[in-house]
Design a protein around this motif. Structure first.
Motif, PDB file in Angstrom:
ATOM      1  N   GLY A   1       0.831  -1.209   0.000  1.00 48.15           N
ATOM      2  CA  GLY A   1       0.000   0.000   0.000  1.00 48.15           C
ATOM      3  C   GLY A   1       0.861   1.253   0.000  1.00 48.15           C
ATOM      4  O   GLY A   1       1.975   1.250   0.531  1.00 48.15           O
ATOM      5  N   ASP A   2       0.283   2.324  -0.561  1.00 42.96           N
ATOM      6  CA  ASP A   2       1.001   3.597  -0.440  1.00 42.96           C
ATOM      7  C   ASP A   2       0.896   4.123   0.996  1.00 42.96           C
ATOM      8  O   ASP A   2       1.521   5.130   1.339  1.00 42.96           O
ATOM      9  N   SER A   3       0.148   3.397   1.846  1.00 39.72           N
ATOM     10  CA  SER A   3       0.198   3.651   3.294  1.00 39.72           C
ATOM     11  C   SER A   3       1.630   3.539   3.802  1.00 39.72           C
ATOM     12  O   SER A   3       1.937   3.986   4.904  1.00 39.72           O
TER      13      SER A   3
ATOM     14  N   ASP B   1       0.242  -0.595  -4.931  1.00 39.44           N
ATOM     15  CA  ASP B   1      -0.495   0.652  -5.115  1.00 39.44           C
ATOM     16  C   ASP B   1       0.194   1.568  -6.115  1.00 39.44           C
ATOM     17  O   ASP B   1       1.422   1.704  -6.103  1.00 39.44           O
TER      18      ASP B   1
ATOM     19  N   LYS C   1      -2.999  -1.306  -7.944  1.00 38.94           N
ATOM     20  CA  LYS C   1      -4.256  -0.753  -7.414  1.00 38.94           C
ATOM     21  C   LYS C   1      -4.227   0.756  -7.560  1.00 38.94           C
ATOM     22  O   LYS C   1      -3.181   1.377  -7.360  1.00 38.94           O
TER      23      LYS C   1
ATOM     24  N   GLU D   1      -6.869   4.451  -6.927  1.00 43.54           N
ATOM     25  CA  GLU D   1      -8.037   4.987  -6.232  1.00 43.54           C
ATOM     26  C   GLU D   1      -8.924   5.771  -7.188  1.00 43.54           C
ATOM     27  O   GLU D   1      -8.422   6.560  -7.996  1.00 43.54           O
TER      28      GLU D   1
ATOM     29  N   HIS E   1     -10.332   0.913  -6.049  1.00 42.05           N
ATOM     30  CA  HIS E   1     -10.406   1.305  -4.628  1.00 42.05           C
ATOM     31  C   HIS E   1     -11.319   2.520  -4.546  1.00 42.05           C
ATOM     32  O   HIS E   1     -10.979   3.579  -5.080  1.00 42.05           O
TER      33      HIS E   1
HETATM   34 NA    NA Z   1      -3.391   2.823  -0.604  1.00 43.22          NA
END
Ligand code: NA
Ligand code: KIV
Length: 275
Positions: free
Chosen positions: A43-45, A83, A113, A115, A137
Protein backbone atom coordinates in the motif's frame (compact mmCIF):
# COMPACT_ATOMS: atom_id res chain seq x y z
CA UNK A 1 -0.41 -22.91 -4.26
CA UNK A 2 -0.07 -19.57 -6.04
CA UNK A 3 -3.08 -17.27 -5.64
CA UNK A 4 -4.07 -15.65 -8.94
CA UNK A 5 -6.73 -13.24 -10.18
CA UNK A 6 -8.87 -16.26 -11.10
CA UNK A 7 -8.37 -17.80 -7.63
CA UNK A 8 -9.84 -14.76 -5.88
CA UNK A 9 -12.78 -14.71 -8.33
CA UNK A 10 -13.42 -18.39 -7.55
CA UNK A 11 -13.25 -17.62 -3.82
CA UNK A 12 -16.00 -15.01 -4.20
CA UNK A 13 -18.07 -17.37 -6.34
CA UNK A 14 -17.70 -20.13 -3.70
CA UNK A 15 -18.38 -17.80 -0.77
CA UNK A 16 -14.87 -18.27 0.66
CA UNK A 17 -13.51 -15.15 2.38
CA UNK A 18 -10.38 -13.54 0.91
CA UNK A 19 -7.65 -12.41 3.33
CA UNK A 20 -5.34 -9.50 2.56
CA UNK A 21 -2.78 -7.60 4.63
CA UNK A 22 -0.37 -4.88 3.69
CA UNK A 23 3.35 -5.71 3.48
CA UNK A 24 6.28 -3.50 2.62
CA UNK A 25 9.43 -5.59 2.93
CA UNK A 26 10.93 -9.03 2.34
CA UNK A 27 10.96 -10.56 5.82
CA UNK A 28 7.42 -9.47 6.73
CA UNK A 29 6.09 -10.65 3.37
CA UNK A 30 7.74 -14.03 3.90
CA UNK A 31 6.19 -14.39 7.39
CA UNK A 32 2.68 -13.50 6.15
CA UNK A 33 3.00 -15.68 3.04
CA UNK A 34 4.05 -18.68 5.13
CA UNK A 35 1.15 -17.98 7.52
CA UNK A 36 -1.18 -18.49 4.54
CA UNK A 37 -2.41 -15.01 3.64
CA UNK A 38 -4.21 -15.04 0.25
CA UNK A 39 -3.04 -11.68 -0.99
CA UNK A 40 -0.73 -8.87 0.10
CA UNK A 41 -1.01 -5.19 -0.73
CA UNK A 42 2.07 -3.01 -0.98
CA UNK A 43 0.00 0.00 0.00
CA UNK A 44 1.00 3.60 -0.44
CA UNK A 45 0.20 3.65 3.29
CA UNK A 46 3.93 2.88 3.39
CA UNK A 47 4.38 6.65 3.19
CA UNK A 48 3.00 6.85 6.71
CA UNK A 49 3.87 3.56 8.42
CA UNK A 50 7.30 2.97 6.82
CA UNK A 51 8.53 6.44 5.82
CA UNK A 52 6.94 8.67 8.48
CA UNK A 53 5.09 11.12 6.20
CA UNK A 54 1.77 12.40 7.52
CA UNK A 55 -0.13 11.36 4.37
CA UNK A 56 0.24 9.16 1.28
CA UNK A 57 0.65 12.18 -1.03
CA UNK A 58 4.50 12.36 -1.08
CA UNK A 59 4.94 8.67 -2.05
CA UNK A 60 6.64 8.13 -5.43
CA UNK A 61 6.54 5.38 -8.05
CA UNK A 62 10.17 4.63 -7.14
CA UNK A 63 9.18 4.18 -3.46
CA UNK A 64 6.48 1.70 -4.51
CA UNK A 65 8.89 -0.22 -6.75
CA UNK A 66 11.58 -0.36 -4.04
CA UNK A 67 9.17 -1.86 -1.48
CA UNK A 68 7.10 -3.83 -4.01
CA UNK A 69 10.09 -5.76 -5.34
CA UNK A 70 11.10 -6.72 -1.79
CA UNK A 71 7.60 -8.04 -1.01
CA UNK A 72 7.48 -10.04 -4.25
CA UNK A 73 10.85 -11.65 -3.32
CA UNK A 74 9.37 -12.67 0.04
CA UNK A 75 6.07 -14.08 -1.24
CA UNK A 76 5.79 -17.56 -2.69
CA UNK A 77 2.01 -18.04 -2.89
CA UNK A 78 0.24 -14.78 -2.11
CA UNK A 79 -1.11 -12.56 -4.88
CA UNK A 80 0.84 -9.29 -4.72
CA UNK A 81 -0.91 -6.00 -5.49
CA UNK A 82 1.13 -2.76 -5.57
CA UNK A 83 -0.50 0.65 -5.11
CA UNK A 84 -0.10 3.34 -7.76
CA UNK A 85 0.85 6.47 -5.78
CA UNK A 86 -0.68 9.93 -6.02
CA UNK A 87 -0.24 11.59 -9.44
CA UNK A 88 1.12 8.46 -11.13
CA UNK A 89 -2.19 7.86 -12.99
CA UNK A 90 -4.14 11.13 -12.83
CA UNK A 91 -2.19 13.16 -15.39
CA UNK A 92 -3.06 11.02 -18.44
CA UNK A 93 -3.99 7.55 -19.62
CA UNK A 94 -0.50 7.30 -21.12
CA UNK A 95 1.18 8.08 -17.79
CA UNK A 96 -1.08 5.58 -16.04
CA UNK A 97 -0.12 2.73 -18.38
CA UNK A 98 3.57 3.68 -18.32
CA UNK A 99 3.68 3.79 -14.51
CA UNK A 100 1.61 0.63 -14.05
CA UNK A 101 3.92 -1.09 -16.53
CA UNK A 102 7.03 0.05 -14.67
CA UNK A 103 5.56 -1.17 -11.39
CA UNK A 104 4.73 -4.62 -12.79
CA UNK A 105 8.02 -4.96 -14.72
CA UNK A 106 10.33 -3.75 -11.97
CA UNK A 107 8.65 -5.49 -9.01
CA UNK A 108 7.28 -8.71 -10.50
CA UNK A 109 3.89 -8.04 -8.87
CA UNK A 110 0.69 -9.47 -10.35
CA UNK A 111 -1.53 -6.41 -10.14
CA UNK A 112 -1.66 -2.70 -9.41
CA UNK A 113 -4.26 -0.75 -7.41
CA UNK A 114 -5.48 2.77 -7.97
CA UNK A 115 -8.04 4.99 -6.23
CA UNK A 116 -11.17 6.39 -7.83
CA UNK A 117 -14.41 5.63 -9.66
CA UNK A 118 -15.66 6.94 -12.98
CA UNK A 119 -12.83 9.50 -13.12
CA UNK A 120 -10.20 6.73 -13.48
CA UNK A 121 -12.13 4.30 -15.70
CA UNK A 122 -10.21 5.29 -18.88
CA UNK A 123 -6.98 4.55 -16.98
CA UNK A 124 -8.26 1.19 -15.66
CA UNK A 125 -9.35 0.17 -19.17
CA UNK A 126 -6.00 1.12 -20.73
CA UNK A 127 -3.92 -0.57 -18.01
CA UNK A 128 -5.99 -3.76 -18.33
CA UNK A 129 -5.59 -3.59 -22.12
CA UNK A 130 -1.84 -3.55 -21.48
CA UNK A 131 -2.38 -6.91 -19.70
CA UNK A 132 -1.86 -5.55 -16.22
CA UNK A 133 -4.57 -6.61 -13.74
CA UNK A 134 -6.10 -3.70 -11.82
CA UNK A 135 -7.63 -3.62 -8.35
CA UNK A 136 -9.89 -0.58 -7.92
CA UNK A 137 -10.41 1.31 -4.63
CA UNK A 138 -13.45 3.46 -3.80
CA UNK A 139 -15.07 5.02 -0.74
CA UNK A 140 -12.62 6.69 1.63
CA UNK A 141 -9.70 7.07 -0.76
CA UNK A 142 -6.79 8.58 1.21
CA UNK A 143 -5.18 10.23 -1.85
CA UNK A 144 -8.31 12.45 -2.00
CA UNK A 145 -8.19 13.51 1.67
CA UNK A 146 -7.53 17.15 0.72
CA UNK A 147 -10.67 17.12 -1.43
CA UNK A 148 -12.72 15.35 1.27
CA UNK A 149 -11.44 17.73 3.96
CA UNK A 150 -10.14 14.87 6.11
CA UNK A 151 -10.82 11.19 6.64
CA UNK A 152 -14.46 10.31 7.14
CA UNK A 153 -16.87 7.53 6.27
CA UNK A 154 -18.18 7.93 2.70
CA UNK A 155 -21.52 7.14 1.05
CA UNK A 156 -23.85 8.02 3.93
CA UNK A 157 -26.35 10.16 1.95
CA UNK A 158 -28.60 8.73 -0.74
CA UNK A 159 -26.73 10.70 -3.42
CA UNK A 160 -23.28 9.66 -2.19
CA UNK A 161 -24.34 6.02 -1.79
CA UNK A 162 -25.79 5.93 -5.32
CA UNK A 163 -22.59 7.47 -6.64
CA UNK A 164 -20.51 4.73 -4.97
CA UNK A 165 -22.73 1.96 -6.35
CA UNK A 166 -22.30 3.47 -9.83
CA UNK A 167 -18.56 3.81 -9.28
CA UNK A 168 -18.30 0.13 -8.32
CA UNK A 169 -20.20 -0.92 -11.43
CA UNK A 170 -18.12 1.41 -13.60
CA UNK A 171 -14.74 0.10 -12.41
CA UNK A 172 -15.96 -3.46 -12.88
CA UNK A 173 -17.05 -2.62 -16.42
CA UNK A 174 -13.68 -0.95 -17.06
CA UNK A 175 -12.01 -4.29 -16.27
CA UNK A 176 -10.96 -4.22 -12.60
CA UNK A 177 -10.59 -7.76 -11.19
CA UNK A 178 -11.08 -6.77 -7.54
CA UNK A 179 -12.41 -3.78 -5.62
CA UNK A 180 -11.30 -2.34 -2.28
CA UNK A 181 -14.14 -0.67 -0.35
CA UNK A 182 -12.78 1.65 2.33
CA UNK A 183 -14.73 3.47 5.04
CA UNK A 184 -18.34 2.90 3.94
CA UNK A 185 -21.45 1.77 5.87
CA UNK A 186 -22.17 -1.95 6.24
CA UNK A 187 -25.44 -2.01 4.30
CA UNK A 188 -23.94 -0.10 1.37
CA UNK A 189 -21.00 -2.55 1.29
CA UNK A 190 -23.54 -5.39 1.16
CA UNK A 191 -25.37 -3.82 -1.81
CA UNK A 192 -22.15 -3.16 -3.74
CA UNK A 193 -20.81 -6.65 -3.01
CA UNK A 194 -24.04 -8.14 -4.40
CA UNK A 195 -24.20 -5.83 -7.44
CA UNK A 196 -20.66 -6.46 -8.72
CA UNK A 197 -19.35 -9.85 -9.82
CA UNK A 198 -15.72 -9.13 -8.87
CA UNK A 199 -14.60 -9.66 -5.26
CA UNK A 200 -14.84 -6.74 -2.83
CA UNK A 201 -12.18 -6.32 -0.13
CA UNK A 202 -13.24 -4.22 2.83
CA UNK A 203 -11.39 -1.97 5.23
CA UNK A 204 -13.80 -0.25 7.57
CA UNK A 205 -16.51 -1.62 5.29
CA UNK A 206 -18.05 -4.46 7.36
CA UNK A 207 -18.02 -8.27 7.05
CA UNK A 208 -20.42 -7.98 4.09
CA UNK A 209 -17.40 -7.72 1.78
CA UNK A 210 -15.90 -10.78 0.06
CA UNK A 211 -12.62 -10.25 1.88
CA UNK A 212 -10.81 -8.00 4.35
CA UNK A 213 -7.62 -5.95 4.34
CA UNK A 214 -5.82 -4.18 7.19
CA UNK A 215 -2.59 -2.26 7.47
CA UNK A 216 -0.45 -4.74 9.39
CA UNK A 217 0.96 -2.15 11.78
CA UNK A 218 -2.65 -1.43 12.82
CA UNK A 219 -3.63 -5.06 13.44
CA UNK A 220 -0.34 -5.80 15.25
CA UNK A 221 -0.45 -2.57 17.33
CA UNK A 222 2.85 -1.22 16.02
CA UNK A 223 1.85 2.29 14.92
CA UNK A 224 0.76 5.14 17.17
CA UNK A 225 -1.77 5.08 19.98
CA UNK A 226 -4.93 5.89 18.04
CA UNK A 227 -6.98 2.80 17.21
CA UNK A 228 -9.63 3.50 14.54
CA UNK A 229 -13.05 1.81 15.03
CA UNK A 230 -12.49 -0.52 12.05
CA UNK A 231 -9.24 -1.96 13.46
CA UNK A 232 -8.88 -5.02 15.67
CA UNK A 233 -5.50 -5.41 17.35
CA UNK A 234 -4.76 -9.14 17.01
CA UNK A 235 -1.52 -8.88 19.02
CA UNK A 236 0.48 -6.25 20.89
CA UNK A 237 3.58 -6.67 18.73
CA UNK A 238 4.78 -3.11 19.36
CA UNK A 239 4.89 -3.90 23.09
CA UNK A 240 6.65 -7.23 22.46
CA UNK A 241 9.28 -5.46 20.32
CA UNK A 242 9.85 -2.71 22.88
CA UNK A 243 10.11 -5.28 25.68
CA UNK A 244 12.75 -7.22 23.74
CA UNK A 245 14.68 -4.01 22.95
CA UNK A 246 14.65 -3.04 26.66
CA UNK A 247 15.95 -6.52 27.58
CA UNK A 248 18.71 -6.15 24.98
CA UNK A 249 19.71 -2.71 26.29
CA UNK A 250 19.90 -4.06 29.85
CA UNK A 251 21.82 -7.18 28.83
CA UNK A 252 24.44 -5.17 26.93
CA UNK A 253 24.77 -2.58 29.73
CA UNK A 254 25.13 -5.35 32.34
CA UNK A 255 27.59 -7.32 30.20
CA UNK A 256 25.40 -10.45 30.12
CA UNK A 257 25.10 -10.24 26.32
CA UNK A 258 26.91 -11.60 24.34
CA UNK A 259 27.10 -14.77 26.50
CA UNK A 260 29.61 -17.61 26.12
CA UNK A 261 27.22 -19.30 23.66
CA UNK A 262 27.40 -16.22 21.40
CA UNK A 263 31.20 -15.96 21.40
CA UNK A 264 33.87 -17.45 19.06
CA UNK A 265 36.89 -19.31 20.42
CA UNK A 266 40.53 -19.47 19.33
CA UNK A 267 43.10 -22.02 20.54
CA UNK A 268 45.34 -21.02 23.47
CA UNK A 269 48.43 -21.97 21.38
CA UNK A 270 47.66 -19.20 18.92
CA UNK A 271 46.86 -16.72 21.66
CA UNK A 272 50.22 -17.36 23.43
CA UNK A 273 52.04 -16.33 20.27
CA UNK A 274 50.20 -13.05 20.16
CA UNK A 275 51.59 -11.78 23.47
NA1 NA B 1 -3.39 2.82 -0.60
O1 KIV C 1 -2.37 1.87 1.19
C1 KIV C 1 -3.05 1.00 1.79
O2 KIV C 1 -2.61 0.37 2.76
C2 KIV C 1 -4.39 0.74 1.28
C3 KIV C 1 -5.29 -0.18 2.05
C4 KIV C 1 -5.59 0.37 3.39
C5 KIV C 1 -6.50 -0.55 1.30
O3 KIV C 1 -4.73 1.25 0.24
Amino acid sequence: MKTTVSTVQKMKDNGEKITMLTAYDYSTAKLFDEAGIDTMLVGDSLGMVMLGYDSTIPVTVDDMIHHGAAVVRGAKDALIVVDMPFLSYHTSVYDAVANAGRIMKETGCTAVKLEGGKNVCPQIEAIVNAQIPVCAHIGLTPQSSNMFGGFRVQGKSEEAAKELIEAAQAVEKAGAFMLVLEGIPEKLAAIITKKVHIPTIGIGASPECDGQVLVYQDMLAMYGNFVPKFVRQFAQVGEVMQGAVKDYINAVKEGTFPGPENTYAISDDVIEKLY
